[in-house]
Design an enzyme around this catalytic site. Structure first.
Site, PDB file in Angstrom:
ATOM      1  N   ASP A 256      -0.587   3.955   2.423  1.00  0.00           N
ATOM      2  CA  ASP A 256       0.794   3.206   2.503  1.00  0.00           C
ATOM      3  C   ASP A 256       1.862   2.323   2.103  1.00  0.00           C
ATOM      4  OD1 ASP A 256      -1.608   2.443   4.211  1.00  0.00           O
ATOM      5  OD2 ASP A 256      -0.977   0.858   4.746  1.00  0.00           O
ATOM      6  N   ASP A 266       2.863  -5.191  -0.972  1.00  0.00           N
ATOM      7  CA  ASP A 266       2.326  -5.846  -0.370  1.00  0.00           C
ATOM      8  C   ASP A 266       1.128  -6.692  -0.706  1.00  0.00           C
ATOM      9  OD1 ASP A 266       2.973  -5.361   2.190  1.00  0.00           O
ATOM     10  OD2 ASP A 266       1.671  -3.409   2.774  1.00  0.00           O
TER      11      ASP A 266
END
Ligand code: AMP
Ligand code: MG
Length: 490
Positions: A256, A266
């Site tokens: 993800d 991220d």
């Protein structure tokens, strides 16, 4: 919550919101008590056609805090799934991020504008949907540093304080929201979400969307989905080669967090290495060292296998043939990665041409750096800025290696000068070092002092500037300053 006419004027052109309803949940950010500006990225705002001054206005800050929704936005949380540390999680999704919409940048590229920490969503899974100053300033500095280093990455457009506290393990912490900009937020996990639900129509729609948005040349191929896989493999191979070449450890390469556009996404427990070690891990939660520095290429490939699995039905009607085609593509990852890696590493040691033994020469240097715990960034810089006391000098730990290097470069003034020029362009003086990142966060949290953040940001966004050779930011941490662990506590 209302839409206000004095909100910054942003030329939204939203396409993700138009995909089938199962791709997202439409909702607005949750308002906060007292928005306060921490940072605006003027250059990025201008690139997106947004007046930076309009972001600094009270209406702008209100928008960046999620208290007002600007005209033209279609706020939503994206659905996705993913493998976290190898374990399958069928539903993740934006638990604390809200996509406001997309704009077309001055380069003609479509960009997402997302508020990270904007309140709970249907994907929050018990989380508070919030973020705090630490991770917000960390992501701001790290992602802008990566952009300045030439590494594909999401960007930071703005950071605001919310005036509210969020509860974390350490206790109550000042809340904050990052405005993140990305070529898209589509991940391997976005595909996995629909494959797990056997939603073939959604996969087909997503493939078409991604090809149009990121890899339009794939549309011309005999099998567009296979061309898409190849393009993503190539983008990821190049991305990981960039990470390896600057000593960057992502720390949480879950599917993800693996972007389809090939951007670094991220910034959680990620870190740049100080002293070089191939098996270096910083993240406190990565106990099995799954995401150690040297594992990053292998893990990227593992993530790509998961991506390929989602596309299998589009490769060929015959299942075995589809698997064979996928395997063939996946097998090309290593070759592509090594190709990109060699290009970057050759430049770091000043080699403009290619010879067969170059990888051996590069690996020998890295092995010596590991044996002697030498600083990754500084050692390469020293090779391009020789001094009588550096480890390459007579009597130094890298002197023998330097002699083999001289043989390879050609020991004449012109060759050395060319190598030096190339190395100075290729080896940063400044990386965001952990101890400086932590010191900057401490100052912001403890004293509300943003000056260290601003100073560090300025340094890391001009990483090749020779003036920094004398700067404190270029100096590796002393043993008692060294930060060896990073925490997810986001
Ligand atoms: P990350 O570790 O940031 O990649 O996040 C993994 C998943 O957890 C994503 O679905 C996030 O949206 C979700 N998540 C992380 N932090 C929070 C939070 N404070 N509140 C709600 N969801 C969160
Ligand atoms: Mg994530």
């Amino acid at each position: 919550m209302s839409s206000t006419t004095d909100s910054p004027s942003i030329a939204f052109d939203n396409s993700y919101a138009a995909l089938a309803p199962e791709f997202h949940q439409r909702l607005s950010p949750t308002p906060v008590s007292q928005p306060e500006l921490m940072a605006i990225n003027d250059a990025l705002a201008l690139h997106l056609g947004i007046d930076p001054e309009s972001l600094r206005s009270s209406a702008g800050i209100s928008m960046l805090a999620g208290n007002t929704v600007p005209d033209g936005a279609t706020p939503l949380a994206m659905a996705y799934a993913g493998h976290q540390f190898g374990n399958w999680v069928p539903q993740l999704g934006d638990g604390r991020a809200i996509l406001l919409g997309e704009v077309i940048g001055r380069d003609g590229v479509r960009y997402d504008i997302q508020l990270k920490g904007a309140g709970p969503t249907p994907f929050s899974r018990g989380g508070d949907g919030r973020n705090w100053i630490g991770p917000v300033l960390r992501e701001y500095v790290l992602s802008e540093a990566m952009a300045a280093l030439g590494v594909p990455t999401t960007r930071a457009l703005a950071a605001v304080k919310t005036g509210d506290h969020v509860m974390r393990e350490q206790g109550p912490l000042p809340g904050a929201i990052l405005t993140r900009v990305a070529r898209s937020h589509i991940r391997v996990g976005t595909f996995q979400y629909f494959t797990a639900r056997q939603n073939h129509a959604a996969i087909e729609q997503l493939v078409q969307y991604v090809i149009k948005r990121h890899y339009p040349e794939a549309a011309q191929a005999d099998v567009p989905a296979l061309a898409l896989l190849d393009a993503v493999i190539d983008a990821q191979a190049s991305l990981i080669a960039h990470w390896q070449s600057i000593g960057f450890i992502h720390g949480v390469m879950n599917t993800d967090n693996s972007s389809i556009s090939g951007d670094t996404i991220d910034y959680g427990p990620c870190a740049f290495m100080d002293d070089y070690s191939a098996d270096k891990v910083f993240s406190s939660i990565d106990r099995g060292a799954r995401y150690a520095y040297q594992n990053q290429p292998r893990i990227a490939q593992w993530n790509l296998v998961n991506f390929a699995q989602c596309l299998l039905p589009l490769f060929d009607e015959d299942k075995e043939e589809a698997v064979r085609l996928a395997q063939e593509s996946i097998n090309r990852f290593d070759e592509r990665f090594i190709g990109y890696y060699l290009t970057l590493m050759r430049a770091k040691i000043g080699l403009a041409d290619e010879k067969d033994d170059d990888l051996t020469l590069i690996s020998a240097l890295l092995n010596l750096m590991q044996t002697h715990s030498l600083d990754f960034t500084l050692t390469f810089r020293q090779l391009s800025q020789r001094s009588a006391t550096d480890p390459f000098a007579p009597g130094g730990k890298l002197h023998d290696w330097h002699r083999s290097w001289l043989q390879r470069v050609g020991d004449d003034a012109a060759a050395l000068e060319a190598a030096t020029q190339l190395m100075q362009r290729s080896n940063p003086v400044i990386i965001p070092r952990n101890h400086q990142v932590e010191a900057m966060i401490d100052a912001a949290v403890r004293d509300g002092d943003l000056a260290p953040f601003e100073a560090l940001l300025k340094a890391v966004t001009t990483p090749f500037d020779k003036a920094h050779d004398e700067s404190d930011f270029a100096v590796p941490p002393s043993p008692d300053e060294r930060v060896t662990q990073t925490f997810c506590g986001t």
